[in-house]
Design an enzyme around this catalytic site. Sequence first.
Site, PDB file in Angstrom:
ATOM      1  CD  GLU A 162      -3.031  -1.125   2.165  1.00 45.97           C
ATOM      2  OE1 GLU A 162      -3.443  -0.029   2.546  1.00 45.97           O
ATOM      3  OE2 GLU A 162      -3.471  -2.206   2.576  1.00 45.97           O
TER       4      GLU A 162
ATOM      5  CE1 TYR B  58      -0.812  -0.771   8.062  1.00 46.93           C
ATOM      6  CE2 TYR B  58      -1.578  -0.841   5.789  1.00 46.93           C
ATOM      7  CZ  TYR B  58      -0.849  -1.402   6.830  1.00 46.93           C
ATOM      8  OH  TYR B  58      -0.160  -2.564   6.632  1.00 46.93           O
TER       9      TYR B  58
HETATM   10  P1  NAD Z   1      -2.105  -7.717  12.964  1.00 50.37           P
HETATM   11  O1  NAD Z   1      -2.874  -6.454  13.236  1.00 50.37           O
HETATM   12  O2  NAD Z   1      -2.854  -9.001  12.851  1.00 50.37           O
HETATM   13  O3  NAD Z   1      -1.005  -7.922  14.092  1.00 50.37           O
HETATM   14  C1  NAD Z   1      -0.210  -6.874  14.574  1.00 50.37           C
HETATM   15  C2  NAD Z   1       0.389  -7.316  15.890  1.00 50.37           C
HETATM   16  O4  NAD Z   1       1.246  -6.255  16.356  1.00 50.37           O
HETATM   17  C3  NAD Z   1      -0.649  -7.580  16.977  1.00 50.37           C
HETATM   18  O5  NAD Z   1      -0.368  -8.810  17.604  1.00 50.37           O
HETATM   19  C4  NAD Z   1      -0.479  -6.414  17.935  1.00 50.37           C
HETATM   20  O6  NAD Z   1      -0.775  -6.753  19.283  1.00 50.37           O
HETATM   21  C5  NAD Z   1       0.982  -6.057  17.746  1.00 50.37           C
HETATM   22  N1  NAD Z   1       1.288  -4.658  18.049  1.00 50.37           N
HETATM   23  C6  NAD Z   1       0.662  -3.552  17.578  1.00 50.37           C
HETATM   24  N2  NAD Z   1       1.225  -2.440  18.105  1.00 50.37           N
HETATM   25  C7  NAD Z   1       2.238  -2.873  18.902  1.00 50.37           C
HETATM   26  C8  NAD Z   1       3.202  -2.195  19.704  1.00 50.37           C
HETATM   27  N3  NAD Z   1       3.207  -0.860  19.822  1.00 50.37           N
HETATM   28  N4  NAD Z   1       4.109  -2.939  20.373  1.00 50.37           N
HETATM   29  C9  NAD Z   1       4.097  -4.306  20.275  1.00 50.37           C
HETATM   30  N5  NAD Z   1       3.191  -4.986  19.545  1.00 50.37           N
HETATM   31  C10 NAD Z   1       2.282  -4.272  18.873  1.00 50.37           C
HETATM   32  O7  NAD Z   1      -1.262  -7.412  11.662  1.00 50.37           O
HETATM   33  P2  NAD Z   1      -0.811  -8.404  10.502  1.00 50.37           P
HETATM   34  O8  NAD Z   1      -1.887  -8.449   9.484  1.00 50.37           O
HETATM   35  O9  NAD Z   1      -0.300  -9.652  11.084  1.00 50.37           O
HETATM   36  O10 NAD Z   1       0.380  -7.563   9.866  1.00 50.37           O
HETATM   37  C11 NAD Z   1       1.733  -7.751  10.320  1.00 50.37           C
HETATM   38  C12 NAD Z   1       2.630  -6.789   9.578  1.00 50.37           C
HETATM   39  O11 NAD Z   1       2.522  -7.022   8.177  1.00 50.37           O
HETATM   40  C13 NAD Z   1       2.290  -5.320   9.804  1.00 50.37           C
HETATM   41  O12 NAD Z   1       3.477  -4.597   9.898  1.00 50.37           O
HETATM   42  C14 NAD Z   1       1.514  -4.936   8.567  1.00 50.37           C
HETATM   43  O13 NAD Z   1       1.672  -3.564   8.272  1.00 50.37           O
HETATM   44  C15 NAD Z   1       2.168  -5.813   7.523  1.00 50.37           C
HETATM   45  N6  NAD Z   1       1.299  -6.174   6.374  1.00 50.37           N
HETATM   46  C16 NAD Z   1       0.124  -6.847   6.576  1.00 50.37           C
HETATM   47  C17 NAD Z   1      -0.647  -7.204   5.464  1.00 50.37           C
HETATM   48  C18 NAD Z   1      -1.911  -8.004   5.605  1.00 50.37           C
HETATM   49  O14 NAD Z   1      -2.533  -8.346   4.592  1.00 50.37           O
HETATM   50  N7  NAD Z   1      -2.350  -8.382   6.797  1.00 50.37           N
HETATM   51  C19 NAD Z   1      -0.246  -6.839   4.187  1.00 50.37           C
HETATM   52  C20 NAD Z   1       0.928  -6.125   4.033  1.00 50.37           C
HETATM   53  C21 NAD Z   1       1.712  -5.825   5.141  1.00 50.37           C
END
Ligand code: NAD
Length: 366
Positions: free
Chosen positions: A135, A158
Amino acid sequence: MRVIVTGGAGFIGSALVRHLVLDRGHDVLTIDALTYAGCEASLRPVAGRDEHSLLHADICDKAAMDAAFARFRPDRVMHLAAESHVDRSITGAGAFIRSNLVGTFILLEAAREYWSGLDRAGREAFRFLHVSTDEVYGSLGPEGLFTESTPYDPSSPYSASKAGSDHLAKAWQRTYGLPVVVSNCSNNYGPYHFPEKLIPLTILNALAGRALPVYGKGENVRDWLYVEDHARALDLIAERGRPGETYNVGGRNERRNIDVVRRICSALDARVPTAIPRESLIEFVADRPGHDARYAIDATRLERELGWRARETFETGIDKTVDWYLGNAWWWEPLRESYAGGRLGLPAAGVADGAAAGPTAAMVAA
Ligand code: NAD
């Protein structure tokens, strides 16, 4: 190999932890603040194993991060902790700036200080993988693919916070020599996905006979990546990726949102038939502000340089995902009970409160 995984109680993080511990035999320290999106139950397959421990801590807490590095002495950091839901970022951007930008900065600093104290071989072998999103590149028209050299052009709070964190990670490599690698991936789906996102929400609403809201006309296109394919890619990138480089990860599975929802309906109809096909539950609702039209990833670098290939097509991955939700109500039922549903992602006046919107989302967007 000793690996710190931040955000390891989240959707992708927990898939990565399960892969690193169960398939690769690494020692893993999960660091997670256990926000609404963090779920200890997603780590049940590794719970109680000597190779895994969970530190309940915020990546913005520098003292806690310093202590974790000093005690665990990682060879690798894989940084996934973030606020991740676009709609929540529209309703309240503050938590995204805090965790995604400030948190990444603090983690980079903690890593750099620890890394500076290693001997030469340790410094050379060390890797910091920063996990990000496609994104950051903005929106595509009907043609073309995002490559690693596509200019950044984020649309939402985001994606802007993730773009900023990518720049921080790259700067720590260029300025201080910290061996940072960045990955940018497309939309993930699969088991243990928090039920506010398109695919799990559609599965669970369709099972319950509830409305299936779809933004706009459902024409927005996403490139779907099965989460276990992504976990293998992250492992490879951390192991063999070149410091300073970016690797795009995508499943070459472009689908319109409406087709994703219809495919889930037909998978459920085949497994748990109802009198009326579940497609009749689809409801088109007002579009998300700033909704990017299309994302699609060119994963050629990852495929050629590191030999990665997605194992799942969208068809096989979605069937596995539907089957997983049907067989694992123990995981998602408590989460469904903890939020009421309701529209997120419509801008509220003057929201800059630094707090995540409460766990009340149930909207359909990817
Ligand atoms: P998610 O929201 O399921 O999980 C995020 C985790 O980070 C949670 O367990 C939360 O408790 C933890 N967290 C949030 N803030 C925190 C903090 N300040 N300190 C410690 N822990 C914290 O997200 P996801 O879908 O598993 O995504 C993981 C990574 O991959 C992210 O960086 C996201 O930007 C990236 N991403 C996700 C997708 C997707 O399709 N889900 C796509 C591209 C990139």
